[in-house]
Design an enzyme around this catalytic site. Structure first.
Site, PDB file in Angstrom:
ATOM      1  N   SER A 124      93.181 103.967 -54.349  1.00  0.00           N
ATOM      2  CA  SER A 124      93.397 104.674 -55.863  1.00  0.00           C
ATOM      3  C   SER A 124      92.590 104.139 -56.813  1.00  0.00           C
ATOM      4  CB  SER A 124      94.847 104.718 -56.124  1.00  0.00           C
ATOM      5  OG  SER A 124      95.509 103.385 -55.647  1.00  0.00           O
ATOM      6  N   HIS A 145      91.808 111.133 -51.589  1.00  0.00           N
ATOM      7  CA  HIS A 145      93.007 110.257 -52.509  1.00  0.00           C
ATOM      8  C   HIS A 145      94.270 111.249 -52.408  1.00  0.00           C
ATOM      9  CE1 HIS A 145      94.392 108.452 -56.529  1.00  0.00           C
ATOM     10  NE2 HIS A 145      95.123 107.874 -55.408  1.00  0.00           N
ATOM     11  N   GLU A 157      92.265 114.413 -54.415  1.00  0.00           N
ATOM     12  CA  GLU A 157      91.070 114.193 -54.868  1.00  0.00           C
ATOM     13  C   GLU A 157      89.873 113.718 -53.955  1.00  0.00           C
ATOM     14  OE1 GLU A 157      92.265 112.140 -59.444  1.00  0.00           O
ATOM     15  OE2 GLU A 157      91.987 110.940 -57.841  1.00  0.00           O
ATOM     16  N   ASN A 195      94.131 108.960 -62.536  1.00  0.00           N
ATOM     17  CA  ASN A 195      94.523 107.746 -62.929  1.00  0.00           C
ATOM     18  C   ASN A 195      93.585 107.240 -64.032  1.00  0.00           C
ATOM     19  OD1 ASN A 195      96.636 107.043 -61.385  1.00  0.00           O
ATOM     20  ND2 ASN A 195      95.219 106.005 -59.786  1.00  0.00           N
TER      21      ASN A 195
HETATM   22  P1  NAI Z   1     101.488  99.959 -47.848  1.00  0.00           P
HETATM   23  O1  NAI Z   1     101.610  98.576 -48.524  1.00  0.00           O
HETATM   24  O2  NAI Z   1     102.887 100.699 -48.291  1.00  0.00           O
HETATM   25  O3  NAI Z   1     101.114  99.932 -46.614  1.00  0.00           O
HETATM   26  C1  NAI Z   1      99.806  99.375 -46.240  1.00  0.00           C
HETATM   27  C2  NAI Z   1      99.791  99.219 -44.813  1.00  0.00           C
HETATM   28  O4  NAI Z   1      98.332  98.875 -44.217  1.00  0.00           O
HETATM   29  C3  NAI Z   1     100.702  98.303 -44.254  1.00  0.00           C
HETATM   30  O5  NAI Z   1     101.632  98.586 -43.331  1.00  0.00           O
HETATM   31  C4  NAI Z   1      99.823  97.036 -43.732  1.00  0.00           C
HETATM   32  O6  NAI Z   1     100.551  96.388 -42.565  1.00  0.00           O
HETATM   33  C5  NAI Z   1      98.633  97.868 -43.346  1.00  0.00           C
HETATM   34  N1  NAI Z   1      97.454  96.904 -43.383  1.00  0.00           N
HETATM   35  C6  NAI Z   1      96.792  96.241 -44.225  1.00  0.00           C
HETATM   36  N2  NAI Z   1      95.921  95.690 -43.732  1.00  0.00           N
HETATM   37  C7  NAI Z   1      95.554  96.120 -42.732  1.00  0.00           C
HETATM   38  C8  NAI Z   1      94.121  96.207 -41.858  1.00  0.00           C
HETATM   39  N3  NAI Z   1      93.399  95.523 -42.006  1.00  0.00           N
HETATM   40  N4  NAI Z   1      94.175  97.166 -40.744  1.00  0.00           N
HETATM   41  C9  NAI Z   1      95.442  97.912 -40.431  1.00  0.00           C
HETATM   42  N5  NAI Z   1      96.567  97.748 -41.262  1.00  0.00           N
HETATM   43  C10 NAI Z   1      96.292  97.242 -42.362  1.00  0.00           C
HETATM   44  O7  NAI Z   1     100.665 100.504 -49.132  1.00  0.00           O
HETATM   45  P2  NAI Z   1     100.519 101.835 -49.665  1.00  0.00           P
HETATM   46  O8  NAI Z   1     101.345 102.357 -50.751  1.00  0.00           O
HETATM   47  O9  NAI Z   1     100.662 103.069 -48.539  1.00  0.00           O
HETATM   48  O10 NAI Z   1      98.871 102.178 -50.126  1.00  0.00           O
HETATM   49  C11 NAI Z   1      97.940 102.113 -48.957  1.00  0.00           C
HETATM   50  C12 NAI Z   1      96.623 102.572 -49.762  1.00  0.00           C
HETATM   51  O11 NAI Z   1      96.781 103.803 -50.319  1.00  0.00           O
HETATM   52  C13 NAI Z   1      96.037 101.615 -50.896  1.00  0.00           C
HETATM   53  O12 NAI Z   1      94.466 101.628 -51.016  1.00  0.00           O
HETATM   54  C14 NAI Z   1      96.698 102.266 -52.147  1.00  0.00           C
HETATM   55  O13 NAI Z   1      95.853 101.950 -53.178  1.00  0.00           O
HETATM   56  C15 NAI Z   1      96.684 103.525 -51.820  1.00  0.00           C
HETATM   57  N6  NAI Z   1      97.445 104.648 -52.730  1.00  0.00           N
HETATM   58  C16 NAI Z   1      98.831 104.329 -52.858  1.00  0.00           C
HETATM   59  C17 NAI Z   1      99.477 105.360 -53.497  1.00  0.00           C
HETATM   60  C18 NAI Z   1     101.082 104.565 -53.812  1.00  0.00           C
HETATM   61  O14 NAI Z   1     101.498 105.553 -54.647  1.00  0.00           O
HETATM   62  N7  NAI Z   1     101.609 103.798 -53.070  1.00  0.00           N
HETATM   63  C19 NAI Z   1      99.132 106.610 -53.957  1.00  0.00           C
HETATM   64  C20 NAI Z   1      97.720 106.733 -53.590  1.00  0.00           C
HETATM   65  C21 NAI Z   1      96.893 105.739 -52.801  1.00  0.00           C
END
Ligand code: NAI
Length: 507
Positions: A124, A145, A157, A195
């Site tokens: 994001s 996105h 996006e 954003n």
């Molecule tokens: P989250 O923390 O819920 O999930 C991330 C997952 O990735 C975790 O399960 C973690 O174990 C895993 N992980 C971390 N490093 C890793 C690696 N090197 N290889 C494999 N797995 C790995 O995070 P979330 O909220 O799902 O966010 C994920 C991405 O999406 C981020 O880039 C965030 O900026 C983006 N995003 C988040 C939004 C939100 O509202 N939470 C909305 C839109 C985008």
């Protein structure tokens, strides 16, 4: 025409957190075999179990046939190594928001997948250009996105970095569409579209709060009940979490080299420092402890019904006011335009705010009894209206003006004499940011409006809203805010100026 990836294409989703699980669900529901990988042991399998439960729930509600739910669930596979996604035609990365970690993952992926595989990131806030710099073939990387929760939010996006091949962005666009989403193209710039353009929704409310314009509950109610926003800015920030919201604000501000447009607020800093992170911590702008009451918006008590009400001109506000007075059987006259006067009553002159304070307006127009009202999305439907009173105005005229608005059926919130009140300055700044995004080639005008309606549920796209208010009015409001504050923050987008001079609307 660019085609979507066909359903036999295997989709790999990396990261099985909130976003990865949602994206895997969307891709599986659309007919793809999905491989889900997470480096946290058991996380992918756990996410798949909850996605399958989700499909079953949808079947129970009749949204999917039992067969389709079963088939979609069976298309999901948890894998244990990055190498297991070798046969993917599309990878969607949704791991931790860290540039170096994402770059390493994509390097590992490049060593595994075929040359034709499209790589995408759900980041994001990180530059797609910067992620791509680590790749052998950055042309095949784009942002994809999604918004949270991915299965429910329609917007995607599709973000192009400097090296991204347009054909790759087009394929992702077509694929997101085939998955039932509404994609928009965006150039990789800080905050992409949503954003970035959403920043003023928080920033202007924080500014008004900081300057004592009104309390949170009153400003929230005005944004909902006059602005038509689903949530007020303070309740929304409490829901998002101040740590998250402050981090996004900071990252966009820094990424734009400290452009004052995006300057964070000390109030946000304070809340984060105090650990008052919003709903999740039990306290933010509001108190969420059990038994705590939510404060009510400040509403002026009922004033006497004034005599000799004159409404002037044919503006949207004037026509709605006349209609509302007619509906309530309130005697009034509807007269020809009188400058920018909306109405006169009891010696008071009512105008819609043009970004000056009421006191400034009273001084310049030599109309001491000046009362200003705020912008409403739809004056015919609005339940509440913010207003302010010039320092020079006598109390009985102010009371008559309030009585008129109440007789027309508005709950009236009297704000301190803040320039641009709350809805007008917010909408003007949202439109300003949207116009700058278009002017700087981030996206086109239709995309920014679609993105804001679908990504953050705005009742109207900012540019369509600016058209409805009148671009000349938006320019005037911004000019007055810039003059009052003397800050570059309120500079008018060159594209708004261009459209005013060209006498052209957006879209
Ligand atoms: P989250 O923390 O819920 O999930 C991330 C997952 O990735 C975790 O399960 C973690 O174990 C895993 N992980 C971390 N490093 C890793 C690696 N090197 N290889 C494999 N797995 C790995 O995070 P979330 O909220 O799902 O966010 C994920 C991405 O999406 C981020 O880039 C965030 O900026 C983006 N995003 C988040 C939004 C939100 O509202 N939470 C909305 C839109 C985008």
């Amino acid at each position: 025409m660019t085609h979507a990836l066909s359903t036999p294409t295997v989709v790999a989703v990396i990261g099985a957190g909130a976003m990865g699980a949602g994206i895997a669900q969307v891709a599986a529901a659309a007919g793809h075999s999905v491989k889900l990988f997470d480096n946290r042991l058991g996380a992918a399998a756990q996410a798949i179990a909850s996605i399958r439960a989700q499909f079953e729930k949808m079947a129970a509600k009749g949204k999917l046939s039992a067969q389709a739910a079963e088939a979609a669930g069976a298309r999901l596979l948890a894998v244990e190594h990055v190498a297991d996604v070798f046969d993917a035609g599309l990878v969607v990365e949704a791991i931790v928001e860290n540039l170096a970690v994402k770059q390493q993952l994509f390097k590992d992926l490049e060593a595994v997948v075929s040359e034709g595989c499209i790589l995408s990131s759900n980041t994001s806030s990180i530059s797609i250009t910067a992620i791509g710099a680590a790749l052998k073939i950055p042309q095949r990387l784009a942002g994809l996105h999604f918004f949270n929760p991915a299965p429910l939010m329609a917007l995607v996006e599709v973000v192009s970095g400097l090296a991204t091949d347009q054909a790759v962005a087009n394929t992702l666009f077509a694929t997101a569409k085939a998955w039932g989403k509404t994609p928009v193209h965006a150039k990789s710039t800080p905050g992409f579209i949503v954003n970035r353009v959403a920043r003023p929704y928080y920033a202007e409310a924080l500014r008004v709060l900081h300057e004592g314009g009104a309390d949170c509950a009153t400003l929230d109610a005005c944004c909902r009940e006059a602005g038509g926003f689903r949530m007020g800015p303070f309740e929304l920030m409490d829901m998002i979490g101040h740590d998250v919201n402050f981090a996004v604000t900071n990252s966009v501000w820094r990424a734009f080299f400290n452009d004052p447009r995006f300057l964070p607020s000390l109030i946000q800093q304070d809340l984060v420092d105090a650990g008052f992170l919003g709903k999740k911590s039990g306290r933010g702008f509001y108190n969420y402890q059990a038994g705590a009451d939510k404060p009510l918006p400040a509403t002026v008590s009922v004033q006497d019904l004034p005599a000799d009400i004159r409404v002037h001109g044919q503006s949207a506000a004037a026509l709605a006011l006349v209609k509302r007075l007619q509906t309530s059987n309130i005697s009034h006259t509807h007269q020809s335009p009188l400058g920018d006067t909306l109405a006169t009553v009891g010696g008071a002159t009512l105008r819609v705010t043009d970004g000056r304070t009421a006191t400034h307006c009273a001084f310049e127009t030599q109309t001491p009894n000046t009362v200003l009202i705020d912008l409403a999305l739809d004056y015919a439907q609005a339940k509440r209206l913010a207003m302010s009173v010039a320092a020079q105005c006598n109390p009985s005229s102010a009371s008559a003006a309030i009585g008129l608005l109440q007789a027309a059926g508005f709950a009236v919130s009297r704000l301190q004499d803040i320039p641009g009140l709350i809805v007008m300055r917010t909408v003007a700044m949202l439109a300003n940011e949207a116009a700058d995004a278009v002017n700087q080639g981030v996206c086109d005008a239709a995309a920014v409006d679609t993105a804001m309606r679908l990504g953050v549920n705005y009742p109207c796209g900012p540019l369509a809203w600016a058209n409805a208010v009148g671009l000349g009015t938006i320019q005037t409001v911004l000019g007055h805010l810039a003059h009052t504050y003397g800050e570059d923050r309120y500079r008018t987008s060159p594209l708004i100026q261009h459209h005013v001079f060209a006498q052209k609307a957006f879209l």
